[in-house]
Design a protein around this motif. Structure first.
Motif, PDB file in Angstrom:
ATOM      1  N   CYS A  86       0.842  -1.199   0.000  1.00  0.00           N
ATOM      2  CA  CYS A  86       0.000   0.000   0.000  1.00  0.00           C
ATOM      3  C   CYS A  86       0.871   1.240   0.000  1.00  0.00           C
ATOM      4  O   CYS A  86       1.999   1.214   0.493  1.00  0.00           O
ATOM      5  N   ALA A  87       0.331   2.331  -0.517  1.00  0.00           N
ATOM      6  CA  ALA A  87       1.067   3.594  -0.552  1.00  0.00           C
ATOM      7  C   ALA A  87       0.312   4.676   0.209  1.00  0.00           C
ATOM      8  O   ALA A  87      -0.890   4.886  -0.002  1.00  0.00           O
ATOM      9  N   LEU A  88       1.045   5.360   1.092  1.00  0.00           N
ATOM     10  CA  LEU A  88       0.541   6.529   1.808  1.00  0.00           C
ATOM     11  C   LEU A  88       1.321   7.756   1.333  1.00  0.00           C
ATOM     12  O   LEU A  88       2.464   7.638   0.900  1.00  0.00           O
ATOM     13  N   PRO A  89       0.738   8.937   1.438  1.00  0.00           N
ATOM     14  CA  PRO A  89       1.448  10.147   1.016  1.00  0.00           C
ATOM     15  C   PRO A  89       2.330  10.715   2.122  1.00  0.00           C
ATOM     16  O   PRO A  89       2.110  10.434   3.306  1.00  0.00           O
ATOM     17  N   ALA A  90       3.287  11.532   1.713  1.00  0.00           N
ATOM     18  CA  ALA A  90       4.138  12.233   2.681  1.00  0.00           C
ATOM     19  C   ALA A  90       3.633  13.643   2.962  1.00  0.00           C
ATOM     20  O   ALA A  90       4.041  14.262   3.945  1.00  0.00           O
ATOM     21  N   ASP A 115       6.122  -3.212   6.871  1.00  0.00           N
ATOM     22  CA  ASP A 115       6.784  -3.629   5.629  1.00  0.00           C
ATOM     23  C   ASP A 115       5.914  -3.424   4.393  1.00  0.00           C
ATOM     24  O   ASP A 115       6.428  -3.141   3.308  1.00  0.00           O
ATOM     25  N   ASP A 116       4.614  -3.597   4.526  1.00  0.00           N
ATOM     26  CA  ASP A 116       3.724  -3.523   3.369  1.00  0.00           C
ATOM     27  C   ASP A 116       3.295  -2.098   3.024  1.00  0.00           C
ATOM     28  O   ASP A 116       2.433  -1.903   2.158  1.00  0.00           O
ATOM     29  N   ILE A 117       3.879  -1.112   3.672  1.00  0.00           N
ATOM     30  CA  ILE A 117       3.539   0.283   3.440  1.00  0.00           C
ATOM     31  C   ILE A 117       4.725   1.019   2.840  1.00  0.00           C
ATOM     32  O   ILE A 117       5.859   0.910   3.313  1.00  0.00           O
ATOM     33  N   GLU A 118       4.479   1.775   1.770  1.00  0.00           N
ATOM     34  CA  GLU A 118       5.485   2.693   1.268  1.00  0.00           C
ATOM     35  C   GLU A 118       4.931   4.111   1.299  1.00  0.00           C
ATOM     36  O   GLU A 118       3.718   4.313   1.186  1.00  0.00           O
ATOM     37  N   ILE A 119       5.809   5.064   1.511  1.00  0.00           N
ATOM     38  CA  ILE A 119       5.420   6.470   1.515  1.00  0.00           C
ATOM     39  C   ILE A 119       5.807   7.056   0.169  1.00  0.00           C
ATOM     40  O   ILE A 119       6.984   7.066  -0.195  1.00  0.00           O
ATOM     41  N   SER A 120       4.800   7.515  -0.588  1.00  0.00           N
ATOM     42  CA  SER A 120       5.084   7.986  -1.941  1.00  0.00           C
ATOM     43  C   SER A 120       4.080   9.047  -2.376  1.00  0.00           C
ATOM     44  O   SER A 120       2.907   8.744  -2.618  1.00  0.00           O
TER      45      SER A 120
END
Length: 262
Positions: A86-90, A115-120
């Motif tokens: 999943c992607a969350l914003p910064a 681990d399953d989260i990226e910030i993008s």
């Protein structure tokens, strides 16, 4: 301030604040009273001329519960980028013509360690499926913070684990953004979408992307709602052939309310 500007104002919906507010208020009235606390919605995410009124049929139920809701978890499928998890914003805010929506940065910080989260911000920058929900939320709720989650290659079980504790709070609303079938003839689409709705209404978390582009989010909701004995009610089912498109290649739209037992 670190702000994501609107990417689809002027294409998916009106960029004029006055026109947008007038359109939404026209769709959202009269206010509909719903017994039982609303905990989640499933709503479509096409251009407003196609699916706006279908979405509004669910959103209007929020108005009388607005004082209770101060956080929104918003989940939808990434249409432009493929990635694991999943992607969350910064950024600190998502902006629409109606103003800025503050991001729940505290939750972003907590989830960023998973681990399953990226910030993008890149993944979120031009994505429409979450943005088109924001003006509805801005017109139906008072002040609220937003946790915007885009899904890609990730299982509903994983997403359910990620949001489960956050969604325990009765002041937190979960919104799942998804359309149904894509580009079938009108009658065929109706039959396909009715089967999909039957799965949803039997809390079967087995939807595939060809049935609903936001299948991951819907399946996630079904897993958690069944565990909590929540009630699910369909409020509208149509497709683009009913609203603003031809009947040769239509896209299906549905709206649901999920609420606590009365």
């Amino acid at each position: 301030m670190n702000i994501r500007p609107p990417a689809v104002a002027g294409s998916f919906y009106d960029k004029s604040p006055e026109s947008l507010q007038s359109q939404l208020d026209n769709w959202l009235n009269p206010v509909t009273d719903t017994s039982g606390q609303i905990r989640a919605l499933i709503v479509p995410h096409a251009g407003y001329i196609y699916s706006g009124e279908i979405a509004a049929e669910a959103y209007r139920h929020l108005k009388l519960q607005a004082d209770r809701i101060n956080k929104v978890i918003l989940i939808g499928p990434s249409h432009r980028f493929f990635f694991q998890g999943c992607a969350l914003p910064a950024v600190n805010y998502f902006s629409t013509p109606l103003g800025n929506v503050p991001i729940d940065t505290q939750s972003v910080e907590i989830l960023s360690k998973i681990d399953d989260i990226e910030i993008s911000d890149q993944v979120h920058a031009f994505e429409h499926c979450l943005e088109v929900q924001l003006p509805f939320l801005q017109r139906c709720l008072n002040s609220f913070t937003l946790l915007p989650i885009l899904t890609s290659e990730v299982s509903p079980v994983t997403v359910a684990k990620i949001i489960d504790s956050l969604w325990q709070d009765e002041n937190t609303l979960l919104v799942i953004s998804s359309d149904l079938s894509h580009y079938h003839p009108y009658t065929e689409a109706q039959a396909l979408d009715k089967k999909t709705c039957s799965l949803i209404e039997h809390f079967e978390p087995t939807l595939q992307p060809e049935q609903a582009c936001g299948s991951t989010g819907i399946n996630t909701l079904l897993l958690l709602a069944k565990k909590r004995d929540y009630q699910l009610k369909r409020v509208e089912l149509k497709n683009s052939g009913d609203t603003a498109g031809d009947k040769e290649r239509v896209v299906g739209y549905v709206s649901y309310l999920v609420s606590e037992p009365e």
